[in-house]
Enzyme design. Structure first.
Site, PDB file in Angstrom:
ATOM      1  N   LYS A 198      -4.583 -37.635 -67.792  1.00  0.00           N
ATOM      2  CA  LYS A 198      -5.516 -37.140 -67.014  1.00  0.00           C
ATOM      3  C   LYS A 198      -5.437 -37.453 -65.655  1.00  0.00           C
ATOM      4  CE  LYS A 198     -10.847 -37.596 -66.067  1.00  0.00           C
ATOM      5  NZ  LYS A 198     -11.906 -38.389 -66.244  1.00  0.00           N
ATOM      6  N   ASP A 219     -12.785 -46.201 -73.414  1.00  0.00           N
ATOM      7  CA  ASP A 219     -12.545 -45.486 -74.212  1.00  0.00           C
ATOM      8  C   ASP A 219     -12.136 -45.280 -75.471  1.00  0.00           C
ATOM      9  OD1 ASP A 219     -11.796 -44.979 -71.102  1.00  0.00           O
ATOM     10  OD2 ASP A 219      -9.809 -46.023 -71.059  1.00  0.00           O
ATOM     11  N   HIS A 273     -15.883 -49.496 -68.583  1.00  0.00           N
ATOM     12  CA  HIS A 273     -16.025 -50.047 -67.116  1.00  0.00           C
ATOM     13  C   HIS A 273     -16.661 -48.715 -67.169  1.00  0.00           C
ATOM     14  CE1 HIS A 273     -12.871 -47.566 -69.328  1.00  0.00           C
ATOM     15  NE2 HIS A 273     -12.174 -46.685 -69.098  1.00  0.00           N
TER      16      HIS A 273
END
Length: 331
Positions: A198, A219, A273
């Site tokens: 990405k 993630d 995060h």
């Protein structure tokens, strides 16, 4: 139909309401000022490889993230990858839209701005390009930019070097669980483990204290290996507070993802995060997500589960897990 991207909004010099986060998310309010989080920095080339292994395992347990230096990927390979990614996002909008994600597609490959369902209809200050880079059997060059002309060569060269780094990390994480060095990779699909690139593009934002480049998340993959440009923006949650992460030049940032947390039965933890944006500068980052094939079932490794240590997570197909995660459906 033209996509309204964040890049096109920047030209309007005013931040639309849907990009203004609620007060409990606004980085201007929620970031701990004056303290930079110094996540572990690990020298992969240290002569004491047992020490390297222990540092990777410790960071994966206590932080869910770390930075690696002396990882062996040549500086010019990193520079070229950054250069072609930057050039792509500087192309005219109509050229970028050639690579847009098809409306009927259930996958995430392609150029766009929206990835997952956002609560309260909020948007993030981020445009992106997704495409798979390994193994060869899953690559669809329809989503690889032909301009700049050196894009494919630069990306394939980076992929070649990245394999070596990923192998070392997966072996270390496997040994850290008391397994054979290849068992974690096997549980994630072995040679069918997918590398999904990405490119995140965060244009300058008129009111960076109100917006987020990416909202808080873990993630969903196994591990993420991320290369950022020089503009700071990564934040991590620590003890319920948000801190800027101090980035080391030419380091790669490694995130433990959900599948690794699940596979390790909670021994390793996925890092929460988010990403902030900058008023003057464009931030770019190149995460590569190492993820199982959609039909592969992932659960706690059988060798890590017994009567004293029952399974803490469900075993389910990665595709089902990803669908629930992207659509904010409880797992």
């Amino acid at each position: 139909m033209a996509i309204e991207t964040v890049q096109s909004i920047v030209l309007k010099e005013k931040i639309p309401e849907e990009f203004i986060r609620s007060q409990h998310e606004q980085p201007g309010i929620t970031t701990v000022q004056g303290t930079v989080l110094e996540v572990p920095v690990i020298d992969l080339n240290d002569h004491d490889q047992e020490k390297v292994l222990n540092l990777i395992v410790d960071a994966s347990q206590k932080w869910g993230m770390f930075q690696i230096v002396n990882h062996g990927i040549p500086f010019q390979v990193l520079s070229k990858l950054k250069e072609v990614g930057k050039e792509f996002f500087e192309l005219p909008q109509e050229e970028k839209e050639v690579y847009a994600k098809p409306p009927e597609s259930k996958g995430i490959e392609g150029y766009g701005t929206k990835l997952q369902k956002e609560l309260q209809g909020k948007k993030t200050w981020n445009d992106h390009l997704f495409h798979k880079i390994s193994p060869p059997s899953v690559i669809n060059y329809r989503f690889w930019p032909k301009n700049p002309p050196s894009y494919r060569e630069a990306t394939e060269e980076y992929t070649k070097w990245l394999h070596g780094v990923a192998e070392k990390l997966l072996k270390s994480l496997s040994l850290g669980l008391g397994l054979e060095e290849d068992e974690v990779k096997k549980a994630l699909g072995g040679e069918n483990l997918i590398y999904l690139l990405k490119i995140n593009h965060y244009p300058p934002c008129p009111r960076p204290e109100l917006a987020l480049g990416l909202a808080d998340h873990t993630d969903m993959c196994a591990i993420t290996i991320l290369l950022p440009n020089e503009v700071q923006g990564l934040q991590a949650s620590r003890d319920g507070h948000w801190y800027d992460v101090k980035y080391v030049t030419n380091a790669l940032v490694v995130h433990i993802g959900d599948q690794m947390e699940i596979l390790s039965n909670g021994k390793y933890r996925a890092v929460l995060h988010r990403v902030t944006v900058n008023k003057e500068k464009t931030r770019l980052s190149w995460p590569v997500f190492l993820e199982p094939a959609v039909d592969l079932e992932v659960g706690p490794h059988p060798k890590l589960v017994d009567q004293e240590n029952p399974a803490k997570y469900k075993t389910k197909k990665y595709g089902d897990y990803a669908y629930c995660k992207l659509n904010k459906i409880p797992q």
